[in-house]
Scaffold this active site. Structure first.
Site, PDB file in Angstrom:
ATOM      1  CE1 TYR A 146      42.468  46.153  30.385  1.00  0.00           C
ATOM      2  CE2 TYR A 146      44.163  44.772  28.484  1.00  0.00           C
ATOM      3  CZ  TYR A 146      43.833  45.252  30.125  1.00  0.00           C
ATOM      4  OH  TYR A 146      44.819  44.684  30.587  1.00  0.00           O
ATOM      5  CG  ASP A 241      45.261  49.514  21.316  1.00  0.00           C
ATOM      6  OD1 ASP A 241      46.497  48.615  20.957  1.00  0.00           O
ATOM      7  OD2 ASP A 241      44.829  49.278  22.356  1.00  0.00           O
ATOM      8  CE  LYS A 269      47.843  41.673  23.089  1.00  0.00           C
ATOM      9  NZ  LYS A 269      47.854  40.348  23.852  1.00  0.00           N
TER      10      LYS A 269
END
Ligand code: HOZ
Length: 432
Positions: A146, A241, A269
């Site tokens: 994702y 990523d 994050k």
């Protein structure tokens, strides 16, 4: 055993009048596990308290950012100080370069970067840059990975898309995804085949170096190296990523752990210390193609927001100064937790396997190794839901989906681990 959730319940009903499903991000609605989603009132250290006063030991940590737990004093103080000076200017502040310097030092593959406000923005912008730099249209992603919710990246995605069992998203015209190739993770021949079929047409390969979004799935030995070699051979850019893994699996991310040098990296994050921050970066030559120096446009009103920068600086400084202690300690604690839960399941005759990389881990309700989406998908999600509800009733907050990773923070203690394993023993016994 059940908690009182009266206030949560009425607040959730109120929220449902305003938000689809009562939430501002789908997985928060707990639809995949059943039960009521508690409304959170506050957090401190490894715990959260809901509005009814129930306490939870938190293994989600805002989906990864809170490496130091809730309300880490360093982060709270830095945000308060920045807040007193003004929340947003729409003009540059010195803190942006301060945070950038910490990122660049930790990630040698990044010479220059751009701050954005979310991981979705970071991946979307990195792909735009990769297409511009290579003058190619196709992109490769992997099933179950994702990379945020931009149109081109929702194809066979993980996280909420996997959780709700949907192949992608409505509202995305097929023309918008016709250049997205979704391949199996941990599968080198599939990538070689794609390169042969789309010779000189693939702009980039984007990959979660350790997948967190189909549950935690590590790369098999040599896999990332093979991806790096193939992309280099084909003139295709490699985008790691590291929104989830950056400053999480190691201070320098998965690229430090596995010794891989990507062309571009996306972050999020942890770098925001719990505030909204994303980033993408790479060599100066590549990044100088971004506007205003180059022709690739990307912008954001709140990009480099001073509160978010302050939180990120406090987080990265604390992690950096203590990295020699923090990362090995978290790894050992996570291994103990993972093994303890596996043992509890085994004693109760519940089929369970686990993957762990540092302080990222997932227990899969399966009796086979999970190494890609095809092996993750058949897990017993109904049993996972019962387990999740049982643990929540005992004050243990796990990701509300079989297909999301759990995390540890420096605020978790050995006693927390023992308590969690004891709770799991009770729940597994009740699953029969
Ligand atoms: N991107 C997060 C980890 N999969 C989930 C956040 C969310 O969907 O709310």
């Amino acid at each position: 055993m059940s908690r009182k959730l009266d206030l949560s319940h009425s607040l959730q009903q109120r929220a449902e009048t305003f938000f689809p499903g009562g939430v501002n991000s789908p997985v928060r609605a707990f639809r995949a596990v059943g039960g009521e989603p508690p409304m959170i009132a506050s957090g401190k250290g490894a715990r959260m308290i809901d509005v009814d006063g129930n306490s939870y030991l938190d293994y989600v940590l805002s989906w990864g950012p809170l490496m130091l737990g809730h309300c880490a004093p360093e982060v709270v103080a830095a945000v308060a100080e920045a807040n007193a000076k003004g929340t947003s200017f729409g003009a540059s502040t010195p803190a942006e370069a301060d945070l950038a310097a910490l990122v660049v030092e930790a990630f040698p593959s990044i010479e220059k970067l751009r701050f954005v406000s979310s991981g979705t923005e970071a991946t979307m912008s990195a792909i735009r840059l990769a297409r511009a730099a290579t003058n190619r249209k196709y992109i490769v992603k992997f099933e179950g990975c994702y990379h945020g919710h931009s149109d081109a990246l929702l194809v066979k995605a993980g996280s909420g898309v996997a959780t709700f069992g949907i192949p992608g998203s409505a509202g995305v015209p097929e023309e918008f995804v016709k250049f997205t190739l979704a391949l199996p993770y941990n599968n080198v021949p599939a990538l070689e085949e794609a390169f042969a079929k789309f010779k000189d047409q693939i702009a980039c390969v984007i990959i979660e170096p350790v997948v967190g979004n189909m549950g935690c799935v590590p790369p098999r030995p040599g896999y990332l190296q093979a991806v790096r070699e193939l992309t280099q051979r084909e003139g295709t850019l490699l985008i790691l990523d590291e929104v989830m893994t950056g400053f999480r699996v190691s201070f320098g991310g998965a690229q430090e752990l596995y010794n891989i040098k990507p062309d571009l990296t996306t972050l999020g994050k942890v770098i925001g210390g719990g505030l909204p921050v994303g980033a993408y970066g790479g060599s100066a030559t590549l990044m100088d193609q971004i506007s205003p120096l180059g022709p690739v446009y990307q912008a954001g009103t709140l990009s480099g927001n001073p509160l978010a920068m302050a939180a990120g600086i406090a987080m990265l400084k604390t992690l950096g100064e203590n990295r020699k202690m923090i990362y090995p300690a978290l790894n050992v604690m996570a291994a103990k937790l993972v093994a303890g839960i596996l043992d509890a399941a085994k004693s109760a005759g519940v089929p369970l396997v686990a993957n762990q990389v540092g302080s990222m881990f997932t227990w899969f309700f399966a009796d086979h190794e999970v190494f890609d989406w095809d092996t993750a998908a058949p897990c017993d999600t109904a049993l996972f839901g019962r387990y999740h509800r049982g643990m929540l009733d005992r004050g243990i907050w796990l990701p509300p989906s079989q297909f999301e990773a759990a995390f540890l923070s420096t605020a978790h203690t050995a006693a927390d681990i023992d308590l969690t394993i004891a709770a799991a023993r009770e729940v597994f016994a009740s699953l029969k």
